[in-house]
Design a protein around this motif. Structure first.
Motif, mmCIF file in Angstrom:
data_model
loop_
_atom_site.group_PDB
_atom_site.id
_atom_site.type_symbol
_atom_site.label_atom_id
_atom_site.label_comp_id
_atom_site.label_asym_id
_atom_site.label_seq_id
_atom_site.Cartn_x
_atom_site.Cartn_y
_atom_site.Cartn_z
ATOM 1 N N ARG A 95 0.808 -1.195 0.000
ATOM 2 C CA ARG A 95 0.000 0.000 0.000
ATOM 3 C C ARG A 95 0.846 1.252 0.000
ATOM 4 N NH1 ARG A 95 -2.538 -4.120 -0.480
ATOM 5 N NH2 ARG A 95 -1.716 -4.761 1.498
ATOM 6 N N LEU A 122 -12.139 1.204 -8.716
ATOM 7 C CA LEU A 122 -12.598 0.036 -7.976
ATOM 8 C C LEU A 122 -12.424 -1.246 -8.777
ATOM 9 C CD1 LEU A 122 -15.744 1.195 -6.021
ATOM 10 C CD2 LEU A 122 -13.419 0.804 -5.251
ATOM 11 N N LEU A 123 -12.672 -1.181 -10.050
ATOM 12 C CA LEU A 123 -12.499 -2.386 -10.863
ATOM 13 C C LEU A 123 -11.030 -2.802 -10.890
ATOM 14 C CD1 LEU A 123 -14.975 -1.711 -13.796
ATOM 15 C CD2 LEU A 123 -15.150 -3.437 -11.986
ATOM 16 N N THR A 129 -8.893 -2.301 -8.533
ATOM 17 C CA THR A 129 -8.654 -2.928 -7.237
ATOM 18 C C THR A 129 -9.159 -4.368 -7.221
ATOM 19 O OG1 THR A 129 -8.853 -0.810 -6.120
ATOM 20 C CG2 THR A 129 -9.104 -2.779 -4.776
ATOM 21 N N ALA A 161 -6.767 -7.379 -6.295
ATOM 22 C CA ALA A 161 -6.932 -8.011 -4.983
ATOM 23 C C ALA A 161 -6.560 -9.495 -4.966
ATOM 24 C CB ALA A 161 -8.354 -7.803 -4.471
ATOM 25 N N PRO A 162 -6.975 -10.274 -5.980
ATOM 26 C CA PRO A 162 -6.634 -11.706 -5.922
ATOM 27 C C PRO A 162 -5.147 -11.971 -6.124
ATOM 28 C CG PRO A 162 -8.442 -11.297 -7.451
ATOM 29 C CD PRO A 162 -7.841 -9.973 -7.123
ATOM 30 N N ILE A 218 -4.057 -13.887 -0.325
ATOM 31 C CA ILE A 218 -4.961 -14.677 -1.148
ATOM 32 C C ILE A 218 -4.192 -15.748 -1.920
ATOM 33 C CG2 ILE A 218 -6.314 -14.586 -3.266
ATOM 34 C CD1 ILE A 218 -6.626 -11.887 -0.694
ATOM 35 N N ALA A 224 -11.882 -11.533 -2.291
ATOM 36 C CA ALA A 224 -10.598 -10.846 -2.108
ATOM 37 C C ALA A 224 -10.739 -9.356 -1.828
ATOM 38 C CB ALA A 224 -9.701 -11.092 -3.317
ATOM 39 N N PRO A 225 -11.631 -8.654 -2.552
ATOM 40 C CA PRO A 225 -11.721 -7.205 -2.282
ATOM 41 C C PRO A 225 -12.334 -6.891 -0.929
ATOM 42 C CG PRO A 225 -12.671 -7.764 -4.422
ATOM 43 C CD PRO A 225 -12.457 -9.049 -3.688
ATOM 44 N N GLU A 280 -11.113 -8.233 1.821
ATOM 45 C CA GLU A 280 -10.087 -8.465 2.825
ATOM 46 C C GLU A 280 -9.642 -7.136 3.418
ATOM 47 O OE1 GLU A 280 -8.359 -11.495 3.693
ATOM 48 O OE2 GLU A 280 -10.004 -12.558 2.690
ATOM 49 N N PRO A 324 -6.785 -5.676 4.192
ATOM 50 C CA PRO A 324 -5.782 -4.790 3.591
ATOM 51 C C PRO A 324 -6.345 -3.981 2.438
ATOM 52 C CG PRO A 324 -4.922 -7.033 3.827
ATOM 53 C CD PRO A 324 -6.363 -7.085 4.193
ATOM 54 N N ILE A 325 -7.153 -4.617 1.612
ATOM 55 C CA ILE A 325 -7.721 -3.907 0.477
ATOM 56 C C ILE A 325 -8.722 -2.848 0.951
ATOM 57 C CG2 ILE A 325 -9.389 -4.186 -1.383
ATOM 58 C CD1 ILE A 325 -6.722 -6.750 -0.857
ATOM 59 N N GLN A 373 -6.928 0.123 2.309
ATOM 60 C CA GLN A 373 -6.410 0.923 1.197
ATOM 61 C C GLN A 373 -7.501 1.828 0.636
ATOM 62 O OE1 GLN A 373 -3.765 1.417 -0.694
ATOM 63 N NE2 GLN A 373 -4.370 1.546 -2.816
ATOM 64 N N GLN A 374 -8.630 1.250 0.319
ATOM 65 C CA GLN A 374 -9.682 2.022 -0.330
ATOM 66 C C GLN A 374 -10.281 3.071 0.586
ATOM 67 O OE1 GLN A 374 -12.385 -0.999 -1.856
ATOM 68 N NE2 GLN A 374 -11.163 -1.070 -3.732
ATOM 69 N N ASN A 397 -6.473 5.117 2.476
ATOM 70 C CA ASN A 397 -5.556 5.756 1.537
ATOM 71 C C ASN A 397 -6.301 6.529 0.455
ATOM 72 O OD1 ASN A 397 -3.776 3.868 2.910
ATOM 73 N ND2 ASN A 397 -2.291 4.385 1.319
ATOM 74 N N PHE A 430 -12.145 6.561 -0.344
ATOM 75 C CA PHE A 430 -13.476 6.274 -0.883
ATOM 76 C C PHE A 430 -14.462 6.077 0.249
ATOM 77 C CE2 PHE A 430 -11.306 3.954 -4.676
ATOM 78 C CZ PHE A 430 -10.859 5.176 -5.147
ATOM 79 N N ARG A 472 -19.519 3.685 -1.800
ATOM 80 C CA ARG A 472 -18.907 3.497 -3.110
ATOM 81 C C ARG A 472 -18.248 2.128 -3.185
ATOM 82 N NH1 ARG A 472 -14.203 7.335 -5.746
ATOM 83 N NH2 ARG A 472 -13.812 6.045 -7.600
ATOM 84 N N VAL A 473 -17.577 1.763 -2.129
ATOM 85 C CA VAL A 473 -16.928 0.450 -2.112
ATOM 86 C C VAL A 473 -17.967 -0.661 -2.266
ATOM 87 C CG1 VAL A 473 -15.625 -1.178 -0.703
ATOM 88 C CG2 VAL A 473 -14.969 1.235 -0.755
ATOM 89 N N ASP A 499 -21.181 -4.271 -8.381
ATOM 90 C CA ASP A 499 -20.876 -4.218 -9.817
ATOM 91 C C ASP A 499 -19.983 -5.385 -10.200
ATOM 92 O OD1 ASP A 499 -20.610 -3.241 -12.450
ATOM 93 O OD2 ASP A 499 -18.739 -2.226 -11.902
ATOM 94 N N LEU A 500 -18.967 -5.617 -9.390
ATOM 95 C CA LEU A 500 -18.076 -6.748 -9.643
ATOM 96 C C LEU A 500 -18.860 -8.057 -9.670
ATOM 97 C CD1 LEU A 500 -15.225 -7.999 -9.874
ATOM 98 C CD2 LEU A 500 -15.201 -8.122 -7.366
#
Lengths: 203, 203
Positions: free
Chosen positions: A129, A156-157, A159, A163-164, A169, B163-164, B166, B168-169, B172-173, B176, B179, B183-184, B190-191
Motif C-alpha cells: 500500500r 474500484l475495478l 482494485t 486483490a486476488p 490470497i 478478495a476485495p 479483505e 488490507p484492500i 487501502q480504499q 488511503n 473512498f 462506493r466500495v 458491480d463486480l
DNA sequence: ATAGAAAACGGACCATGGTCCGTTTCGTCC
DNA sequence: GGACGAAACGGACCATGGTCCGTTTTCTAT
C-alpha cells in the motif's frame, strides 16, 4: 546575502545531510546482502545496523521500522520489473494491444509477487500500500481498462482485479487449497475477461 | 477390562484434560474482556495470563501465539453473524432468491469485517485463512454462484469475489484512497454482476 | 486407594523490535 | 576559521512475544 534560496525551484522535502545519506545507502546495501544471504526472517535489525557499521537508533530513524526497511529493499527489487512494464518489449511493455498487455501483466505480476513473497510479507502495510510501486501498478491496470473501453468505476475495478494477486490470497490458494499456479493464473484471466466484458476478444 | 473404548464412536482428536479445558475457557473470557476494554493493541499476553489466573506458558500452549488467541476471540465474535447467514431472515438468510442473497451478503460481510477489523488484523493468517469461519464464507459464495447458474472455476471466482473484502484492500480504499463505504459496496455489487453475467437480474 | 505415565502448568528466561537522550557531526552565517 | 543551532548518531534500555524445563495435576489401570 542571507537569502540563499535564490531560485525557489522545486520546494521538495528538505535535503538530507551528507552523513544521513551515506548511512541510508550503507544500510540498504547491508540489508540487501543479509536478506539475500539469510532470508528475510533471519535478518535482525541489530545485524543490519552492525553490518552497516552504524548504531541501531540510526536504522530506525531512517526507516521507521523493520517493515519500512524491508519495504525499501523490496522497492529496489521491483525496480527492474517496473522498467520492463513501462519500457520493455511487448506484450508486457508498450506496443501490444491492451488485452494482450493485460494478460501478460497478469502472469508477470503473479510471478513477481511470488518471487518476492517473503519480502512483501515482511514489508507489511508499508510495502504494498501507498508505496510508489503499488500506485504504479494500480495506475497501469486502470489505464489498460480504460484503453479497453471498460465503463464503470475504474479505480474500484482495478482494485478488484489486483486483490486476488495479494499475497494472503495467493498463499491461501496455493498452500491451503493446493491449486497449481496455472490454475490460479487461468482464473485471473477469466476474471479479467468477465470484468472487461464485450471489449475482450472472443476466446 | 483394558479396552475402555467400547464403542469406537467418533474418533476425534483426543479429549482435553479437565484443567486444560477450564483454563482455555478462563483465557477466552479474560481475553474477550481485555480486548473489549482496552482494544486489541493494548492487550498483552502477560495481562491475559494474569487476568485468567494462569501462567504465561499455558496461554501459549493453548493458543500457540497471540494471533492464535485473537483468532479464537474473533471466531467467537463471528458466530452470531454466521448464525444469521445460515438461519436468519432473508435476504441474508435462506429464503430469498440467490442474487438478492448475494447482494445482502456483500453489504453485511463488509460491515462485519470493518466492525472486527482490529481483531482480524491481529489474528493475521490464523484468523481469516483456514479457520472454519473462512471456509463457511467461501462455501456460501460458491453455493450462491452455483445457484445462479454461473459456469467456470467456482472456487476461484468465489475467491475473486471475496478478495476485495479483505482488510488490507478495504484499508487501502477507505483510508488511503478515501473512498466512502457506499462506493466500495457499490463497486462490489458491480463486480458481482460482472462475474455472474447473464444470470444476474437486469438492473 | 494407589501407582505410574502422560499431559498440563508456571514463571524465569531469551530474542528482538523499538525508544530515549546525552553526545557528535554537519551546514550556515559572520 | 569559529561559533552556533539543527540534525543525526549510538547504544543502553524497555516492552513484549515466545520458549524451556523442573514441578504439579489428571487420568487410567490394577
Amino acid at each position: 546575502m542571507s537569502e540563499h534560496q535564490l531560485l525557489p525551484l522545486l520546494t521538495g522535502p528538505p535535503p538530507e545531510r551528507r552523513d544521513a545519506a551515506r548511512n541510508r545507502e550503507a544500510l540498504l546495501v547491508a540489508a540487501r546482502e543479509l536478506v539475500e544471504r539469510d532470508g528475510v526472517q533471519a535478518v535482525t535489525m541489530d545485524a543490519v545496523a552492525a553490518a552497516a557499521g552504524v548504531g541501531k537508533g540510526t536504522v530506525f530513524r531512517r526507516f521507521r521500522s523493520k517493515e519500512g526497511l524491508m519495504a525499501a529493499v523490496l522497492d529496489h527489487s521491483e525496480t527492474e520489473w517496473q522498467r520492463l512494464l513501462l519500457f520493455g518489449p511487448p506484450p508486457l511493455g508498450p506496443g501490444a494491444p491492451p488485452w494482450e498487455r493485460l494478460v501478460a501483466f497478469g502472469r508477470s505480476r503473479l510471478e513477481t509477487t511470488l518471487l518476492h513473497a517473503d519480502l512483501i510479507r515482511a514489508a507489511g502495510a508499508a510495502g504494498t500500500r501507498s508505496s510508489a510501486a503499488y500506485s504504479l501498478v494500480a495506475m497501469h491496470v486502470r489505464y489498460l481498462l480504460a484503453e479497453l473501453g471498460v465503463t464503470g468505476d475504474l479505480p474500484l475495478l482495478a482494485t478488484a482485479l489486483l486483490a486476488p494477486m495479494e499475497i494472503p490470497i495467493l498463499d491461501q490458494q496455493l498452500h491451503n487449497d493446493g491449486f497449481p499456479i496455472d490454475r490460479v493464473h487461468a482464473g485471473w484471466v477469466d476474471l479479467a475477461r468477465r470484468i472487461v466484458g464485450d471489449a475482450a476478444p472472443p476466446r
